[in-house]
Write a protein that holds these residues in place. Structure first.
Motif, PDB file in Angstrom:
ATOM      1  N   UNK A   1       7.693   7.248   2.737  1.00  0.00           N
ATOM      2  CA  UNK A   1       8.277   5.907   2.591  1.00  0.00           C
ATOM      3  C   UNK A   1       7.678   5.256   1.361  1.00  0.00           C
ATOM      4  N   UNK A   2       8.518   4.626   0.550  1.00  0.00           N
ATOM      5  CA  UNK A   2       8.054   3.956  -0.665  1.00  0.00           C
ATOM      6  C   UNK A   2       8.743   2.604  -0.779  1.00  0.00           C
ATOM      7  N   UNK A   3       8.075   1.701  -1.494  1.00  0.00           N
ATOM      8  CA  UNK A   3       8.713   0.418  -1.794  1.00  0.00           C
ATOM      9  C   UNK A   3       9.477   0.567  -3.103  1.00  0.00           C
ATOM     10  N   UNK A   4      10.774   0.304  -3.048  1.00  0.00           N
ATOM     11  CA  UNK A   4      11.636   0.524  -4.206  1.00  0.00           C
ATOM     12  C   UNK A   4      11.682  -0.702  -5.110  1.00  0.00           C
ATOM     13  N   UNK A   5      11.472  -1.874  -4.520  1.00  0.00           N
ATOM     14  CA  UNK A   5      11.494  -3.116  -5.289  1.00  0.00           C
ATOM     15  C   UNK A   5      11.946  -4.266  -4.415  1.00  0.00           C
ATOM     16  N   UNK A   6      11.278  -5.433  -4.523  1.00  0.00           N
ATOM     17  CA  UNK A   6      11.675  -6.576  -3.719  1.00  0.00           C
ATOM     18  C   UNK A   6      11.573  -6.260  -2.245  1.00  0.00           C
TER      19      UNK A   6
ATOM     20  N   UNK B   1       0.794  -1.216   0.000  1.00  0.00           N
ATOM     21  CA  UNK B   1       0.000   0.000   0.000  1.00  0.00           C
ATOM     22  C   UNK B   1       0.828   1.268   0.000  1.00  0.00           C
ATOM     23  N   UNK B   2       2.145   1.147  -0.020  1.00  0.00           N
ATOM     24  CA  UNK B   2       3.024   2.312  -0.069  1.00  0.00           C
ATOM     25  C   UNK B   2       3.132   2.829  -1.503  1.00  0.00           C
ATOM     26  N   UNK B   3       3.595   4.067  -1.657  1.00  0.00           N
ATOM     27  CA  UNK B   3       3.925   4.513  -3.016  1.00  0.00           C
ATOM     28  C   UNK B   3       4.980   3.589  -3.636  1.00  0.00           C
ATOM     29  N   UNK B   4       4.882   3.366  -4.942  1.00  0.00           N
ATOM     30  CA  UNK B   4       5.858   2.498  -5.594  1.00  0.00           C
ATOM     31  C   UNK B   4       6.994   3.327  -6.197  1.00  0.00           C
ATOM     32  N   UNK B   5       7.837   2.664  -6.946  1.00  0.00           N
ATOM     33  CA  UNK B   5       9.019   3.341  -7.498  1.00  0.00           C
ATOM     34  C   UNK B   5       8.626   4.447  -8.469  1.00  0.00           C
ATOM     35  N   UNK B   6       7.536   4.238  -9.207  1.00  0.00           N
ATOM     36  CA  UNK B   6       7.074   5.270 -10.144  1.00  0.00           C
ATOM     37  C   UNK B   6       6.672   6.541  -9.380  1.00  0.00           C
ATOM     38  N   UNK B   7       5.912   6.365  -8.292  1.00  0.00           N
ATOM     39  CA  UNK B   7       5.497   7.523  -7.503  1.00  0.00           C
ATOM     40  C   UNK B   7       6.701   8.210  -6.870  1.00  0.00           C
ATOM     41  N   UNK B   8       7.654   7.389  -6.405  1.00  0.00           N
ATOM     42  CA  UNK B   8       8.876   7.953  -5.809  1.00  0.00           C
ATOM     43  C   UNK B   8       9.638   8.805  -6.826  1.00  0.00           C
ATOM     44  N   UNK B   9       9.720   8.295  -8.053  1.00  0.00           N
ATOM     45  CA  UNK B   9      10.440   9.021  -9.096  1.00  0.00           C
ATOM     46  C   UNK B   9       9.837  10.372  -9.396  1.00  0.00           C
TER      47      UNK B   9
ATOM     48  N   UNK C   1      13.250   5.965   1.753  1.00  0.00           N
ATOM     49  CA  UNK C   1      12.576   6.978   2.555  1.00  0.00           C
ATOM     50  C   UNK C   1      13.115   8.349   2.213  1.00  0.00           C
ATOM     51  N   UNK C   2      12.218   9.324   2.201  1.00  0.00           N
ATOM     52  CA  UNK C   2      12.562  10.718   1.975  1.00  0.00           C
ATOM     53  C   UNK C   2      12.304  11.470   3.274  1.00  0.00           C
ATOM     54  N   UNK C   3      13.331  12.145   3.787  1.00  0.00           N
ATOM     55  CA  UNK C   3      13.230  12.843   5.066  1.00  0.00           C
ATOM     56  C   UNK C   3      13.469  14.334   4.842  1.00  0.00           C
ATOM     57  N   UNK C   4      12.432  15.097   4.491  1.00  0.00           N
ATOM     58  CA  UNK C   4      12.605  16.536   4.232  1.00  0.00           C
ATOM     59  C   UNK C   4      12.968  17.281   5.522  1.00  0.00           C
ATOM     60  N   UNK C   5      13.847  18.288   5.391  1.00  0.00           N
ATOM     61  CA  UNK C   5      14.204  19.137   6.512  1.00  0.00           C
ATOM     62  C   UNK C   5      15.044  18.463   7.576  1.00  0.00           C
ATOM     63  N   UNK C   6      15.567  17.274   7.289  1.00  0.00           N
ATOM     64  CA  UNK C   6      16.318  16.528   8.301  1.00  0.00           C
ATOM     65  C   UNK C   6      17.811  16.596   8.007  1.00  0.00           C
TER      66      UNK C   6
END
Length: 483
Positions: free
Chosen positions: A395-400, A327-335, A405-410
């Motif tokens: 947080x996204x699933x990158x594959x397998x 149910x997480x964003x996938x690699x396409x959404x991450x891109x 994870x993307x941590x803005x402002x950190x």
């Protein structure tokens, strides 16, 4: 056993209707008995199955009982008083069929529908409007135009075709809605259509002034008797208890329904052309009103279909950007998200970190516990980690077994603190390795991910169950082992 005895008794009555003298008390007794047997079967079925549609079945029983009683009252008036003139008490019984069927069908529609199915409602209204205009031209208006009838006779003559249109509207709405098409459902629908077929045939014969002969009279009577038998059979059938249960989505707008809607929409212009060809337009106002209503219904249906298409397109777009398992964003959404996040960080002058996460020894876990267990681990890990992230993190699933994870402002310290929480929350005693890359303000998204990925492999080579910080900024190098 009850159903078997009912079918034997009712079938015998239908057969006897062809053998007894036409117009005799024997014929009346057979017809009324068939109707009352159906009423008894409907009530017995409603009490026996204790399903979700008991009130609907009882409404059917009331309608059928009233109709059968009408036969008895008419026979009494004719044989005892030696005359019968409509309207009279028999019409009260005959007309009781329509509210009984209509109320029962409405109750079934409400039981079988999830929420408001506006598409089915518009489709049913379109079909009913077209057929209602047909009924007006050939049955209702001719009944009104008979000047030698009393107001009560006019009202009674109009009530029959109006009742037919009402029941047909309910049937159309029921068939266009959702719900299981069980054997009991089909038997009940067939019974209702037989009642309509018999009633419309009588109405047409009366309109054109044709008196059916003895053989035709028996056949028309048998149509109603068969309708009695089928509704009783439906009530006693083992699937009657489920007739009011919602099951499955409404039927799709297939070719058959499109043809039906097209014919209904063309009913007004076709009738107008027919009257023009006949040399006299007698129903200009009803045809005009019906044309306007049908046009508006078509526009409403088109708007509904466009909204459905937009919703489905949005859903497909969402599914194409969502990992089906976690149910997480996938690699396409991450891109698509990462470049936008980098642009925001550049504009705001804020820090930003990217973390590549890989579950340790996931292949070994799959081999030992099986792939379904591996899938459950991925789902539970994604859920656990999502609960430990900050509100601004992604947080996204990158594959397998890899996540990103993307941590803005950190900065590095804040990112390490987040990863400590993720390590502690990892389910089933599993661990992960991670590579952390702090954005340097100039590199592209691909370069940033490549540095995080390189750091991840450094963590694996260093023994796993740890985080490695990318080496592009030596002053922020760190080694983290879970506490």
């Amino acid at each position: 056993m009850m159903l078997r005895w009912y079918l034997v008794a009712a079938g015998t009555c239908v057969a006897l209707s062809f053998l007894v003298p036409d117009g005799s008390w024997w014929q009346v007794a057979v017809q009324v008995l068939t109707g009352y047997l159906a009423v008894s079967a409907i009530i017995a079925g409603a009490l026996r199955h204790r399903g979700t549609a008991r009130a609907a079945w009882l409404a059917f029983a009331a309608g059928v009982g009233g109709n059968a009683t009408g036969i008895l009252v008419e026979a009494y008036s004719f044989h005892v008083n030696a005359e019968y003139e409509s309207p009279g008490w028999p019409d009260v019984g005959y007309l009781a069929l329509y509210p009984g069927l209509a109320i029962g069908l409405v109750l079934l529609i409400r039981r079988r529908s999830e929420g408001h199915d506006w598409g089915a409602l518009v489709d049913a209204t379109t079909v009913t409007t077209g057929l209602g205009l047909l009924a007006w031209v050939f049955m209702i208006r001719p009944a009104i135009d008979q000047t030698d009838l009393s107001p009560l006779a006019h009202l009674t003559g109009v009530a029959y075709p109006v009742g037919d249109v009402l029941v047909l509207a309910m049937l159309t709405r029921l068939l266009l809605g959702g719900g299981a098409r069980s054997a009991a459902f089909r038997l009940m629908i067939a019974s209702a259509f037989l009642f309509l077929a018999g009633d419309v045939t009588w109405a047409v014969l009366n309109t054109i002034g044709v008196e059916p002969g003895p053989a035709a009279h028996r056949v028309l009577g048998a149509v109603f008797l068969l309708a009695y038998v089928l509704v009783g059979h439906a009530a006693l059938h083992r699937s009657a208890a489920q007739i009011g249960e919602t099951a499955g989505p409404p039927p799709k707008l297939g070719p058959g329904l499109l043809v039906l809607l097209t014919l209904a929409s063309l009913m007004a212009p076709l009738l107008l052309l027919g009257q023009i060809a006949a040399g006299e337009v007698t129903d200009a106002l009803p045809i005009a009103i019906c044309s306007i209503v049908l046009f508006l219904l078509v526009v409403i249906r088109m708007a509904q279909l466009l909204r459905q298409l937009e919703a489905q397109t949005a859903r497909v777009r969402e599914l194409s950007r969502t990992d089906e398992l976690t149910g997480l964003p996938n690699r396409r959404a991450w891109g698509a998200e990462l470049p936008a996040a980098l642009e925001r960080a550049r504009r705001d002058g804020a820090g930003l970190a990217v973390v590549m996460i890989d579950l340790d020894h996931f292949k070994r876990f799959n081999d030992e516990y099986g792939h379904p267990a591996g899938d459950r681990l991925l789902k539970s890990a994604a859920a656990a980690w999502s609960g430990q992230l900050r509100g601004t993190d992604h947080l996204a699933r990158y594959g397998g077994e890899e996540f990103i994870a993307l941590l803005p402002g950190a900065d590095t310290a804040e990112s390490v603190a987040v990863l400590r929480r993720l390590m502690a929350a990892t389910p089933l005693g599993q661990t992960f390795s991670a590579g952390l890359a702090q954005w340097n303000g100039v590199e592209t998204s691909d370069e940033l991910v490549a540095r995080a990925d390189a750091a991840l492999y450094d963590a694996k080579r260093a023994g796993r169950n740890r985080v490695e910080v990318a080496s592009a900024q030596p002053d922020t190098d760190a080694r983290l082992t879970p506490r």
